[in-house]
Design an enzyme around this catalytic site. Structure first.
Site, PDB file in Angstrom:
ATOM      1  CD  GLU A 126      -2.931  -1.151   2.324  1.00 45.20           C
ATOM      2  OE1 GLU A 126      -3.911  -1.893   2.255  1.00 45.20           O
ATOM      3  OE2 GLU A 126      -2.688  -0.422   3.312  1.00 45.20           O
ATOM      4  CG  HIS A 243      -8.630   6.666   2.491  1.00 44.40           C
ATOM      5  ND1 HIS A 243      -8.654   6.477   1.127  1.00 44.40           N
ATOM      6  CD2 HIS A 243      -8.013   5.580   3.003  1.00 44.40           C
ATOM      7  CE1 HIS A 243      -8.072   5.326   0.836  1.00 44.40           C
ATOM      8  NE2 HIS A 243      -7.671   4.762   1.955  1.00 44.40           N
ATOM      9  NE  ARG A 289      -4.189   5.532   3.805  1.00 45.84           N
ATOM     10  CZ  ARG A 289      -4.805   4.720   4.631  1.00 45.84           C
ATOM     11  NH1 ARG A 289      -5.254   5.186   5.792  1.00 45.84           N
ATOM     12  NH2 ARG A 289      -4.985   3.445   4.325  1.00 45.84           N
ATOM     13  CG  HIS A 350      -9.576   6.843   6.620  1.00 44.30           C
ATOM     14  ND1 HIS A 350     -10.598   5.933   6.458  1.00 44.30           N
ATOM     15  CD2 HIS A 350      -8.434   6.096   6.702  1.00 44.30           C
ATOM     16  CE1 HIS A 350     -10.108   4.695   6.440  1.00 44.30           C
ATOM     17  NE2 HIS A 350      -8.803   4.775   6.611  1.00 44.30           N
ATOM     18  NE  ARG A 385      -4.255   5.007  10.046  1.00 41.47           N
ATOM     19  CZ  ARG A 385      -4.708   4.111   9.174  1.00 41.47           C
ATOM     20  NH1 ARG A 385      -4.096   2.943   9.044  1.00 41.47           N
ATOM     21  NH2 ARG A 385      -5.751   4.389   8.416  1.00 41.47           N
TER      22      ARG A 385
END
Length: 542
Positions: A126, A243, A289, A350, A385
């Site tokens: 990811e 997100h 992100r 998110h 994160r």
């Protein structure tokens, strides 16, 4: 000022329920901690809805851990530190990456079935991960599978009592300052004092502060708000992750289109059909992100659109249906076929990186009060994160919390809590309307981009809501609204305080990162106000 307690009560006149450990919240953090603590303790697990209503249930991508021989603790550590933009606590990150694999194995022992290929775990990659280290289950239903397995164990555990549809209103502290238990509202609106030797807050995040969020309706920041009122230190609330890719389609909720879709090769296109991430970051669609989300926002503004597209049509239909069955089926409900269509997406609130500050064993500055999962600020996530680290954090620190609780002596402080503010009248108007106004304020002034003028307006708007604390709050939606307002104020105050841009916090009036002045945490306390704390302040205590 936000009051110490939300409601009037006298603990000495309330029914008393005694146990060893009180766990508030039933996502992965709550379920796992209840199981681990339940080995040697009586546990009351409080869920304001059911065991299947939590942020974890909707987690699609997976859980990050060093499993492959090609991966290493150092790779995972570096990826986490880079994503965290200088504010990760190195000790906490070391704990996460080194204990994560054992945590995954414990989930397997508890009955979680992760996807496999040719006899090995099927690992994906990811955004901002340098290696394939994401384990997933049922394609894109990892959270649901973990909750299924843990809930089944909890429901059959002789030491765990489950209280569904109960609302934890406030933490009750003893005369010596220790956390003594929780004031709880039952389904019939009666109230009870649950007393124990430890309380663990696992209530998830606060995505419902924002109008557009991937979080379920229960994500109202209850644990952070309770802890703040009780005197816990709250850290880094300005860092709220948006997100990049939530479904943006008329009539459809902001359903998460997992990071794993980009991890498997999906690309982003603006409404002209052009790929654009190369203009923003050399890592393209797999950049962190915050970078991807702001890039999408820029493209939307430049093209006058409310969305961009995510495109994975170059992959085979069989692969898409097998790897992303939940996303595929959900999009199909709205006439969107991932195998042939570009899917319209936009950023949505998110994940809350900030939360209740803890040490390396999950304990807060209030003795016997612990926090785990999204409610906590362990220092793992820093300013942004790393994808799929959240589920790992919950199990790693859930186990450590259970270990620390096992060493606690019996409580000794006298307990009598009284709140007598003379609250007799319910709040006027519809709470749903107030909640929507709050959400609109947060989206407009404290979203992906911020500046002093907007944040000051947000603070003024939110302060107008403060009289709600003078009213009698009984309904769950009223109590949730009070918690959302608390978290929104903490978020805006912290964002106004940090005069730089870092990770998920972007100030257009201070667009650069300023390590000389701001390589530090923001902390906020109900009585002491807002301040700073150096990175590296976490100390391991047992």
């Amino acid at each position: 000022m936000i009051p110490r307690y939300l409601v009037d009560f006298d603990s000495s006149s309330l029914p008393l329920v005694e146990t060893d450990v009180i766990v508030v919240g039933a996502g992965i953090a709550g379920l796992y901690t209840a199981l681990e603590a339940g080995r040697n303790n009586r546990v009351v697990l409080i869920s304001k809805k059911s065991l299947f209503d939590s942020n974890t249930r909707y987690a699609q991508g997976g859980i990050a851990a060093v499993i492959s021989d090609e991966d290493s603790f150092e790779f995972h550590r570096q990826d986490t530190l880079i994503a965290g933009a200088g504010l990760c606590e190195p000790e906490a990150v070391d704990v996460l990456v080194r204990e994560g694999p054992d945590g995954v194995r414990s989930l397997i022992r508890y009955g979680t079935h992760f996807d496999e290929e040719d006899g090995h775990f099927a690992l994906t990659r990811e955004g901002a991960h340098s290696q394939r280290r994401i384990l997933h289950a049922k394609g894109d239903a990892t959270g649901f599978e973990i909750v299924r397995a843990l809930a089944e164990k909890v429901q059959n555990h002789p030491n765990v009592r489950i209280w569904n549809d109960h609302f934890a209103i406030d933490l009750i502290t003893a005369a010596n300052g220790e956390c003594a238990g929780v004031l709880v509202q039952r389904p019939d609106d009666s109230r009870v004092f649950v007393r124990g030797k430890a309380v663990v807050l696992c209530t998830g995040g606060g995505g419902q502060m924002y109008r557009y969020t991937t979080n379920p309706e229960i994500a109202t920041g209850d644990g952070v708000a309770m802890a703040y009122r009780a005197g816990a230190v709250i850290r880094d609330m300005e860092f709220f992750q948006f997100h990049p890719t939530a479904l943006s389609y008329p009539g459809a909720p902001r359903f998460l289109i997992s990071e794993a879709v980009r991890g498997e090769g999906a690309v982003l296109r603006n409404i002209r059909g052009e790929r654009f991430m190369e203009r923003y970051d050399p890592r393209l669609e797999l950049a962190p992100r915050d970078i991807v989300a702001r890039a999408i926002l820029s493209e939307m503004e430049q093209t006058g659109s409310t969305y961009v597209y995510i495109d994975i049509t170059h992959e085979s239909p069989e692969f898409i249906r097998q790897r992303f069955p939940s996303i595929y089926e959900y999009c199909l409900r709205y006439g969107l076929d991932m195998t042939t269509d570009w899917i319209p997406v936009a950023p949505a609130a998110h994940y809350m990186m900030g939360g209740v500050k803890t040490d390396l064993y999950g304990e807060t500055n209030i003795p016997r009060l612990f926090a785990c999962g999204e409610t906590s600020s362990t220092g793992v996530h820093g300013a942004n994160r790393l994808a799929s680290n959240s589920l790992s954090e919950a199990i790693v620190f859930g186990r450590r919390i259970a270990e620390r609780i096992g060493r606690l002596p019996p409580p000794s402080g006298d307990v009598r809590a009284v709140s007598a503010e003379g609250r007799h009248t319910p709040p006027a108007g519809k709470i749903a309307e107030r909640r929507l106004k709050l959400q609109k304020v947060m989206v407009r002034y404290a979203g992906l981009r911020r500046d002093r003028t907007g944040l000051k307006k947000a603070l003024d708007e939110l302060n107008r809501h403060l009289p709600v604390f003078r009213h009698q709050l009984r309904k769950r939606e009223e109590l949730e609204y009070a918690n959302l307002l608390t978290c929104a104020l903490l978020t805006v105050q912290s964002a106004l305080f940090r005069e730089e841009s870092r990770g998920a916090h972007y100030r257009t009036d201070f667009p650069e990162k300023d390590d000389r002045r701001w390589l530090k945490h923001t902390i906020i306390h109900r009585e002491l106000g807002i301040g700073e704390e150096a990175v590296g302040g976490v100390r391991e205590t047992v």
